[in-house]
Design a protein around this motif. Structure first.
Motif, PDB file in Angstrom:
ATOM      1  N   GLY A 303       0.834  -1.211   0.000  1.00 34.51           N
ATOM      2  CA  GLY A 303       0.000   0.000   0.000  1.00 34.51           C
ATOM      3  C   GLY A 303       0.864   1.255   0.000  1.00 34.51           C
ATOM      4  O   GLY A 303       0.601   2.207  -0.734  1.00 34.51           O
ATOM      5  N   ALA A 304       1.934   1.200   0.797  1.00 36.99           N
ATOM      6  CA  ALA A 304       2.815   2.385   0.923  1.00 36.99           C
ATOM      7  C   ALA A 304       3.505   2.695  -0.394  1.00 36.99           C
ATOM      8  O   ALA A 304       3.551   3.854  -0.817  1.00 36.99           O
ATOM      9  CB  ALA A 304       3.843   2.139   2.025  1.00 36.99           C
ATOM     10  N   ILE A 305       4.005   1.650  -1.062  1.00 38.97           N
ATOM     11  CA  ILE A 305       4.770   1.936  -2.286  1.00 38.97           C
ATOM     12  C   ILE A 305       3.821   2.337  -3.411  1.00 38.97           C
ATOM     13  O   ILE A 305       4.147   3.185  -4.255  1.00 38.97           O
ATOM     14  CB  ILE A 305       5.678   0.751  -2.681  1.00 38.97           C
ATOM     15  CG1 ILE A 305       6.814   1.233  -3.586  1.00 38.97           C
ATOM     16  CG2 ILE A 305       4.894  -0.388  -3.304  1.00 38.97           C
ATOM     17  CD1 ILE A 305       7.795   2.192  -2.907  1.00 38.97           C
ATOM     18  N   ALA A 306       2.596   1.778  -3.401  1.00 36.43           N
ATOM     19  CA  ALA A 306       1.629   2.179  -4.446  1.00 36.43           C
ATOM     20  C   ALA A 306       1.259   3.649  -4.272  1.00 36.43           C
ATOM     21  O   ALA A 306       1.244   4.426  -5.232  1.00 36.43           O
ATOM     22  CB  ALA A 306       0.384   1.295  -4.344  1.00 36.43           C
ATOM     23  N   LYS A 307       0.983   4.047  -3.032  1.00 37.27           N
ATOM     24  CA  LYS A 307       0.628   5.456  -2.776  1.00 37.27           C
ATOM     25  C   LYS A 307       1.824   6.366  -3.088  1.00 37.27           C
ATOM     26  O   LYS A 307       1.668   7.465  -3.601  1.00 37.27           O
ATOM     27  CB  LYS A 307       0.204   5.634  -1.315  1.00 37.27           C
ATOM     28  CG  LYS A 307      -1.167   5.019  -0.995  1.00 37.27           C
ATOM     29  CD  LYS A 307      -1.614   5.405   0.399  1.00 37.27           C
ATOM     30  CE  LYS A 307      -2.958   4.751   0.739  1.00 37.27           C
ATOM     31  NZ  LYS A 307      -2.817   3.798   1.877  1.00 37.27           N
ATOM     32  N   SER A 308       3.041   5.876  -2.797  1.00 35.48           N
ATOM     33  CA  SER A 308       4.241   6.691  -3.047  1.00 35.48           C
ATOM     34  C   SER A 308       4.436   6.908  -4.538  1.00 35.48           C
ATOM     35  O   SER A 308       4.695   8.024  -4.990  1.00 35.48           O
ATOM     36  CB  SER A 308       5.474   6.003  -2.446  1.00 35.48           C
ATOM     37  OG  SER A 308       5.338   5.911  -1.045  1.00 35.48           O
ATOM     38  N   ARG A 309       4.267   5.822  -5.307  1.00 35.65           N
ATOM     39  CA  ARG A 309       4.432   5.954  -6.767  1.00 35.65           C
ATOM     40  C   ARG A 309       3.392   6.937  -7.314  1.00 35.65           C
ATOM     41  O   ARG A 309       3.696   7.809  -8.128  1.00 35.65           O
ATOM     42  CB  ARG A 309       4.236   4.598  -7.446  1.00 35.65           C
ATOM     43  CG  ARG A 309       5.395   3.651  -7.293  1.00 35.65           C
ATOM     44  CD  ARG A 309       5.275   2.487  -8.280  1.00 35.65           C
ATOM     45  NE  ARG A 309       6.206   1.424  -7.925  1.00 35.65           N
ATOM     46  CZ  ARG A 309       5.830   0.245  -7.380  1.00 35.65           C
ATOM     47  NH1 ARG A 309       4.531  -0.011  -7.172  1.00 35.65           N
ATOM     48  NH2 ARG A 309       6.725  -0.667  -7.057  1.00 35.65           N
TER      49      ARG A 309
END
Ligand SMILES: O=C1NC[C@H](CO)[C@@H](O)[C@@H]1O
Length: 434
Positions: A303-309
């Motif tokens: 979830g964190a990396i998807a939101k970051s991207r």
């Protein structure tokens, strides 16, 4: 090429390189230019760089030279530095401060900034200097309000109420006396003559840009239209004021992007469309913003990396719309196991850094307006001094300012895998400079 044409206005004093190319970092459409080539930022946050340069007290000039040599060897070409701090009673703030009260400056500390700028020039590095702070760790806007509203400076580490903090601190923008004092400080710093090398700051291409503040926000997440209008006006007018004082340098806001704009894209665009704002900035904090749970790294990673991207891409797209370069000038994640201990691993943080570097590299190589990155933050040889990892006056400075545990986000000189990653990606960005 139209080298040397600085957005804002060209200046007769602008030094040019042998090839007659402006030494200053300038904006050409959606890219930076420097010495006749495109310029990409492979940078570090180094808030305390000026402190280390001081000739006495907290100064550690040998450490500063070593840190800059280490960064240079990694291919880091830019540092982002706190230019001004305000003396405050708050425990979460750095001591000493460059300003001990309205108009009362600590010339020893300011000489530290001179030394830093001079040492950066020797290494062909550039610096972004922020002139204020929305947060309390350097006094900042809440300390101005203590001076001019008579209200106590608020330390959210004590009140634990960030919404209250942000709403009250944003009163800085419309406080006439605070703005008058802030402009006096702007004049003092922008108009400064370097006591080490005799150069006027305004004529020194080592400085890349003046930044209004570190992470200025319009208020909290529920900021009103009135607060948003006040914020937008403050950015445009303050940026214009700096350009009136200094025809050579770029000006940026220091904004985090949407997270620092009450998640309001219209506000981010409106507050950065002024011609006096030369380039855009944004910051990326998955843990601070609740996207990443460092106690549950595996469950929260996707979830964190998807939101970051998504955050990274959205802001590059907004930069395209505004037709200005954008720099990811802060990002960070904590050490494995949410440890502050320098001996703990950095596997998760390295993976996060790698994802960011690769996305930025890909879109920059496509000629898109992403102009580079500054990781938060350079810890280098700094070491935590206390079992509870909190900073006390006299302790080493490191990437984490006093309002956070010393080791939270710092990249230390012993974090070999992180340094190797930074070196590798700084080199890749440098290949784009033509
Ligand atoms: O500007 C900032 N952004 C995030 C950092 C880490 O939390 C913080 O230390 C600093 O105030």
């Amino acid at each position: 090429a139209m080298a040397g044409l600085v957005s804002g206005a060209a200046s007769a004093a602008a030094p040019v390189s042998a090839a007659g190319k402006s030494e200053f970092v300038t904006v050409k459409k959606t890219h930076f230019a420097r010495k006749g080539k495109s310029y990409y930022i492979a940078g570090a946050n180094f808030w305390y760089g000026g402190y280390l340069g001081s000739p006495s007290g907290v100064g550690e000039r040998a450490r500063l030279r070593k840190e800059l040599d280490t960064m240079k060897a990694l291919g880091i070409n830019n540092v982002r530095v706190l230019a001004v701090s305000e003396k405050t009673a708050m425990t979460s703030a750095v001591r000493p401060a460059t300003t001990n009260g309205p108009g009362k400056y600590d010339e020893d500390l300011l000489a530290g900034l001179d030394f830093l700028v001079d040492e950066l020039g020797k290494r062909d590095m550039t610096v972004v200097l922020y002139l204020n702070n929305f947060w309390q760790w350097s006094g900042g806007m809440t300390q101005y309000l203590n001076w001019f509203e008579g209200t106590p400076a608020i330390d959210p580490n004590v009140t634990k109420d960030y919404d209250d903090y942000m709403a009250k601190t944003a009163r800085f923008y419309a406080n006439k006396d605070a703005q008058k004092e802030f402009r006096g400080t702007i004049r003092k710093i922008v108009g400064r003559v370097n006591t080490i090398n005799g150069k006027a700051y305004r004529d020194d291409p080592v400085i890349m840009s003046w930044q209004l503040a570190n992470e200025p926000r319009p208020g909290n997440g529920k900021a009103s239209d009135k607060e948003k209008a006040v914020y937008t006006k403050w950015i445009a007018e303050t940026a214009q004021y700096i350009h009136e004082l200094d025809k050579n340098h770029l000006v940026s806001s220091g904004s985090e992007g949407l997270a620092g704009s009450a998640q309001d894209a219209k506000l981010f665009m409106a507050s950065h469309s002024s011609k006096h704002i030369d380039y855009l900035t944004y910051h990326l904090w998955p843990k601070n913003w609740g996207w990443f749970d460092s106690k549950k790294p595996v469950e929260s990673w996707d979830g964190a990396i998807a939101k970051s991207r998504d955050y990274l891409n959205t802001h590059i797209d907004m930069a395209k719309t505004l037709g200005k370069p954008i720099v990811l000038e802060e990002f960070g994640l904590d050490r494995d196991g949410a440890s502050f201990d320098i001996k703990s691993g950095t596997k998760i943080r390295d993976r996060f850094y790698g994802e960011i570097f690769e996305l930025i590299q890909r879109r920059a190589a496509n000629g898109e307006p992403i102009a580079g990155w500054n990781f938060w933050a350079w810890g280098g040889a700094g070491r935590a001094a206390n079992a509870d990892y909190w900073w006390k006056q006299g302790n080493d400075f490191m990437g984490d300012p006093p309002q956070e545990e010393q080791g939270l986000y710092s990249v230390f000189d012993t974090d070999a895998s992180s340094l190797a990653l930074i070196k590798d990606h700084a080199a890749k960005l440098r290949l784009l400079q033509k």
